[in-house]
Write an enzyme that holds these catalytic residues in place. Structure first.
Site, short mmCIF file in Angstrom:
data_model
loop_
_atom_site.label_atom_id
_atom_site.label_comp_id
_atom_site.label_asym_id
_atom_site.label_seq_id
_atom_site.Cartn_x
_atom_site.Cartn_y
_atom_site.Cartn_z
N ASP A 47 33.13 82.65 40.38
CA ASP A 47 32.61 84.33 40.25
C ASP A 47 30.97 83.52 39.93
OD1 ASP A 47 31.78 87.21 39.40
OD2 ASP A 47 30.36 85.81 37.67
N GLU B 212 46.26 69.01 41.16
CA GLU B 212 47.65 68.43 40.57
C GLU B 212 48.38 69.71 40.41
OE1 GLU B 212 45.53 67.84 36.67
OE2 GLU B 212 44.53 66.71 37.38
C1 GLC Z 1 29.88 88.83 39.73
C2 GLC Z 1 30.25 90.06 39.38
C3 GLC Z 1 29.64 91.16 38.43
C4 GLC Z 1 29.20 90.33 37.80
C5 GLC Z 1 28.19 89.09 38.07
C6 GLC Z 1 28.02 88.45 37.00
O1 GLC Z 1 28.99 89.16 40.93
O2 GLC Z 1 31.68 89.91 40.28
O3 GLC Z 1 30.91 91.79 38.19
O4 GLC Z 1 28.19 91.20 36.93
O5 GLC Z 1 29.14 88.22 39.23
O6 GLC Z 1 29.21 87.73 36.32
#
Ligand code: GLC
Length: 561
Positions: free
Chosen positions: A212, A262
């Site tokens: 993310d 790993e």
């Molecule tokens: C990413 C995710 C989104 C979230 C953001 C903060 O863009 O896809 O849904 O709100 O990160 O974590």
């Protein structure tokens, strides 16, 4: 656990680069299937639908966060990285899910959220209870402001300042909601901790991670903080932005790659970065880093021949020349963060999806048939491109964006932080319809956490599964052909000359994909005799229907492609 790992390795293909041409199906767990009838999707719900996914023909599932979370941002606010939200199940349920997926030949990718934690994470509670300058605060980004003014002008992606003040008048940084404090990746303990989180899930047999906001971990925190000139705009091409895409972030992923290696086969990973696709984007996909990076340019593009062509060119050349390995491209048309493409692509050119959503889908009223037509044409084109394709749950049913959700039911922090000027992302997160009737169309035994529209009865799995003309049957056929045609896995990609309304490309000399962007039928070249493999709209002689895609074989026997 041992039994599970053995099964994983014995029944799984040992192909280590399976992800390079995989079709990955994104599951937003709270909206997929609700096994215990509490209105919220859960892990046993996912497990109960694995036969459906196997039958659909995808190669892998990507699970959006299922960790304990106060749900300030739909689970992207994690309060414990090594557990399952009790509302969604248990670690045992997760193990059953992984084992059941692997038994069906499905890989499992999970989301990891390293940029920020939840404000209910024990680390953040400790930080709040500790003094400015303490080791506990150093895991996050705490700074002094000037009186009422925050330390910098940094803005949250969800609206408003990216700083929140605490009781002792220091401020902490949150690039998203104030319930999502950003971690300090200059802190060694933070780095070490995430390596242990990777191993925690790697040991549970997962096949990879979706990372993310991968480009924002490392910020320029040295000396006085700088204002942010580029929020959501084009990032500088030299890594000089204080918050995003800094060179130092690659060191983090090189250390992650060592952990991924790993495992046998090594874990895969895909970076989420929302920067415009440029020479720096593909750096995340280098083999000694994550291997793959999302390219959202197809998803950001409107229905336009030239824009699709440019997007594809940039992506193919970028991946090849920068990441240093071909075939690692990713293609995405829908996700849990954007309006569904069956609606989005029907918006007239120049109309913003945000404005349309805010009007409750009334201005303008879109032609949903046009949306379905363009969506299936775009999907068929995407599935013929080299690389891997990421599908979002429900797109195989042709689900539309639910633009009419009552405002008082909206959950997305975007809605609240923008002061009601942006409706946010709930409209693509409405729980799936599985059956034609029932309180939540078979999602669960009670009402769903977001209200499904009545017209979804006809879009349900039950309504479509035995109908050869349905979107679901179309997706199944497309995925089956994609598996069977070696040209689509390894064939050389090449543009062909065509009429200005069309995009035409070949994969190996004998597979052809033709996309007609025009609202009228357009003739295409037959390449000296071709056979239709699959088409998203009618083909009449050598005329392809408006806004349609056709796959052609130049052989009589498709197996030899
Ligand atoms: C990413 C995710 C989104 C979230 C953001 C903060 O863009 O896809 O849904 O709100 O990160 O974590």
């Amino acid at each position: 656990m041992t039994e599970m790992l053995l099964e994983h390795h014995s029944t799984h293909e040992a192909k280590t680069d399976w992800w390079k041409d995989a079709v990955v199906y994104q599951i937003y767990p709270r909206s997929f299937a609700d096994a215990n009838g509490d209105g919220l999707g859960d892990l046993p719900g996912v497990t109960s639908k694995l036969d459906y996914l196997q039958d659909l023909g995808v190669d892998a599932i990507w699970m959006s966060p299922f960790y304990p979370s106060p749900l300030a941002d739909g689970g992207y606010d994690v309060s414990d990285y090594c557990d399952v939200d009790p509302r969604l199940g248990t670690l045992d349920d997760f193990e059953v899910l992984v084992k059941s997926a692997h038994r069906r030949g499905l890989k499992v990718i999970i989301d990891i959220v390293p940029n920020h934690t939840s404000n209910e994470h024990p680390w953040f509670r400790e930080a709040l209870a500790s003094l400015p300058g303490s080791a506990e605060r150093d895991r996050y980004i705490f700074r002094d402001g000037t009186g009422e003014r925050p330390p910098t002008d940094w803005q949250s992606h969800f609206g408003g300042s990216a700083w929140e003040q605490v009781g002792d008048e220091q401020w902490y940084c949150h690039l998203f909601d104030k319930a999502q404090p950003d971690l300090n990746w200059g802190n060694e303990e933070v780095r070490e901790y995430f390596l242990s989180v990777l191993r925690f899930w790697g040991d549970r047999g997962i096949d990879g991670f979706r990372v993310d906001v991968a480009h924002s971990l490392v910020k320029d925190l040295s000396g006085p903080l700088r204002d942010q000139p580029n929020l959501d705009g084009a990032l500088p091409l030299d890594g000089s932005d204080p918050l995003y895409d800094r060179d130092g972030v690659h060191e983090v992923y090189r250390s992650w790659r060592k952990v991924f290696n790993e495992y046998d086969p090594p874990l895969m990973a895909v970076a989420e970065t929302w920067s415009p696709a440029n020479s720096r984007t593909f750096l995340y996909a280098r083999p000694d880093e994550l291997g793959q990076v999302f390219d959202f340019s197809l998803l950001k593009s409107s229905w336009s021949r030239n824009s699709y062509r440019d997007t594809i060119d940039t992506s193919l050349t970028g991946q090849q020349s920068i990441a240093g390995h071909a075939g690692g491209n990713t293609w995405v048309l829908s996700s849990h963060d954007v309006p569904r493409h069956a609606s989005r692509l029907a918006l007239p050119a120049g109309v913003s999806a945000d404005g349309w959503l805010l009007s409750g889908g009334l201005h303008p009223v879109i032609d949903q048939d046009c949306g379905q037509r363009r969506a299936s044409a775009a999907t068929l084109m995407m599935l013929a491109l080299p690389g891997s394709a990421y599908l979002y749950q429900g797109e195989e049913l042709g689900l539309r964006e639910v633009s009419e959700l009552p405002r008082e039911t909206l959950q997305d922090p975007v809605w609240h932080r923008s002061g009601g000027t942006l409706k946010g992302r709930d409209g693509c997160r409405v729980p799936l319809p599985w059956t034609k009737s029932g309180p939540s169309f078979g999602f669960g035994s009670s009402h769903a956490w977001l209200q499904q529209p009545a017209d979804w009865a006809d879009r349900s799995v039950q309504a479509q599964e035995n109908n050869p003309d349905s979107m679901l049957s179309f997706y199944k056929l497309a995925l089956q052909h994609r598996r069977d045609l070696s040209a689509l896995r390894s064939g050389e990609f090449e543009w062909q000359n065509s009429a200005p309304e069309l995009l035409v490309f070949t994969r190996s000399p004998r597979f052809v994909c033709v996309v007609n962007f025009a609202p009228y039928p357009v003739p295409f070249e037959d390449f000296g005799g071709s056979r239709i493999i699959l088409s998203s709209g009618p083909v009449d002689g050598l005329y392809l229907a408006p806004e349609s895609t056709v796959w052609l074989s130049l052989d009589s026997a498709s197996e030899t492609l």
